[in-house]
Design a protein around this motif. Structure first.
Motif, short mmCIF file in Angstrom:
data_model
loop_
_atom_site.label_atom_id
_atom_site.label_comp_id
_atom_site.label_asym_id
_atom_site.label_seq_id
_atom_site.Cartn_x
_atom_site.Cartn_y
_atom_site.Cartn_z
N ILE A 127 1.13 -0.87 -0.14
CA ILE A 127 0.20 0.12 -0.01
C ILE A 127 0.63 1.46 0.10
CG2 ILE A 127 -1.64 1.60 1.69
CD1 ILE A 127 -2.49 -1.51 2.37
N GLU A 128 2.05 1.51 0.87
CA GLU A 128 2.97 2.62 0.57
C GLU A 128 4.07 2.67 -0.44
OE1 GLU A 128 5.33 1.80 3.90
OE2 GLU A 128 3.78 2.32 5.22
N TYR A 134 -4.35 7.24 -3.55
CA TYR A 134 -4.73 5.21 -3.66
C TYR A 134 -4.81 5.17 -2.45
CZ TYR A 134 -4.71 5.54 -8.78
OH TYR A 134 -4.80 5.20 -10.26
N SER A 135 -3.35 5.24 -1.86
CA SER A 135 -3.34 4.86 -0.23
C SER A 135 -3.92 5.19 0.82
CB SER A 135 -1.06 5.27 -0.50
OG SER A 135 -1.08 6.31 -0.22
N ALA A 136 -4.47 6.63 0.10
CA ALA A 136 -5.31 7.53 1.18
C ALA A 136 -6.14 6.76 1.53
CB ALA A 136 -5.01 9.01 1.14
N LEU A 173 -3.27 -2.13 -6.36
CA LEU A 173 -2.65 -3.10 -5.72
C LEU A 173 -2.35 -4.82 -5.58
CD1 LEU A 173 -1.67 -2.89 -2.76
CD2 LEU A 173 -4.05 -3.43 -1.62
N LYS A 174 -3.71 -5.13 -6.43
CA LYS A 174 -3.60 -6.60 -6.96
C LYS A 174 -3.00 -6.38 -8.30
CE LYS A 174 -6.42 -9.39 -9.31
NZ LYS A 174 -7.68 -9.81 -9.83
N ASP A 175 -2.20 -5.54 -8.81
CA ASP A 175 -1.32 -5.36 -9.77
C ASP A 175 -0.12 -6.09 -9.59
OD1 ASP A 175 -3.14 -5.20 -11.93
OD2 ASP A 175 -2.64 -2.76 -12.36
N LEU A 176 0.20 -5.52 -8.32
CA LEU A 176 1.64 -4.86 -7.75
C LEU A 176 1.56 -6.34 -6.52
CD1 LEU A 176 1.80 -1.77 -5.30
CD2 LEU A 176 2.80 -2.72 -6.69
N ILE A 177 0.46 -6.89 -5.88
CA ILE A 177 -0.17 -8.74 -5.42
C ILE A 177 0.77 -9.51 -6.86
CG2 ILE A 177 -0.68 -10.23 -5.12
CD1 ILE A 177 -2.52 -8.05 -3.28
N VAL A 178 -0.02 -8.95 -7.48
CA VAL A 178 0.55 -10.16 -9.46
C VAL A 178 2.57 -10.15 -9.46
CG1 VAL A 178 -0.24 -10.96 -11.56
CG2 VAL A 178 -1.38 -10.32 -9.43
N GLN A 179 2.39 -8.48 -9.75
CA GLN A 179 4.06 -8.51 -10.27
C GLN A 179 4.57 -9.10 -9.15
OE1 GLN A 179 5.49 -6.91 -12.89
NE2 GLN A 179 3.45 -6.94 -13.79
N ASN A 180 4.94 -8.87 -7.72
CA ASN A 180 6.15 -9.33 -6.74
C ASN A 180 5.34 -10.82 -6.58
OD1 ASN A 180 6.82 -6.73 -6.00
ND2 ASN A 180 5.16 -6.11 -5.58
N ASN A 181 4.53 -11.99 -7.42
CA ASN A 181 4.53 -13.16 -7.03
C ASN A 181 3.80 -13.46 -5.59
OD1 ASN A 181 5.31 -14.25 -9.42
ND2 ASN A 181 7.33 -13.39 -8.68
N LEU A 182 2.89 -12.80 -5.14
CA LEU A 182 2.45 -12.69 -3.94
C LEU A 182 1.01 -13.38 -3.75
CD1 LEU A 182 3.59 -9.60 -1.97
CD2 LEU A 182 4.42 -11.47 -2.14
#
Length: 187
Positions: A127-128, A134-136, A173-182
């Protein structure tokens, strides 16, 4: 004293019991600081803006409409002070971002470790990495459990725009999760 409502504390402050403002600070400092960290992306600026915000709140108490929720009014001051700080640091681009750049996602990395990590720590790190607005919005909606209407009052955006921001923030956020294989840990 912890059982007092915000309005009772405000009335006491307005009657001259200035030390009661510490009750307001104690009640809201952690949540406001958390929001500011998400927006400003560093502790030093967040601490500075938090202090500025509480000064503005103190001097603005006499103008507080008692028919509104105090927390919404306070968060609006905190949010606006943070946005002013961002623009002062020539970070207008981040503040006005309405979609996350695909190239920005590629460069985000979450600290690698074979140790299992706490779900909330991973999510907080992700989130950071989101743009400030977005994060707010994510913080206000999920952590503070505010409605889109209340977030609209805080940010000055329309309710429809808040919903769009929330949708885009979730997608980013979902894109970040996918990009980082989480996906296995978080989805």
């Amino acid at each position: 004293m912890d059982r007092l409502t915000d309005l009772e504390i405000i009335e006491s402050i307005l009657k001259g019991n200035q030390s009661d403002f510490n009750l307001i600070i104690d009640r809201y400092k952690n949540k406001a600081f958390s929001l500011l960290r998400r927006i400003l992306k560093n502790d030093f600026d967040a601490e500075e803006v938090l202090q500025d915000s509480f000064v503005k709140v103190y001097f603005g108490l006499k103008n507080f409409r008692k028919d509104a929720r105090f927390s919404t009014w306070l968060y609006r001051i905190v949010f606006n002070t943070a946005m002013t700080k961002l623009t002062g640091k020539t970070r207008k681009k981040e503040m006005n971002t309405v979609s996350i750049d695909d190239d920005a996602i590629k460069f985000i990395s979450i600290s690698d470790s074979n140790q299992p990590r706490d779900f909330s720590v991973i999510l907080t790190e992700l989130i950071e990495k989101l743009p400030a607005k977005y994060s707010a919005v994510i913080d206000l909606f999920y952590a503070e459990e505010l409605t889109c209407e209340e977030i609209s009052n805080i940010t000055g955006d329309t309710v429809a725009n808040v919903k769009v921001l929330l949708h885009r923030a979730r997608k980013a956020l979902k894109d970040l999760i996918v990009q980082n294989n989480l996906e296995k840990e978080l989805l």
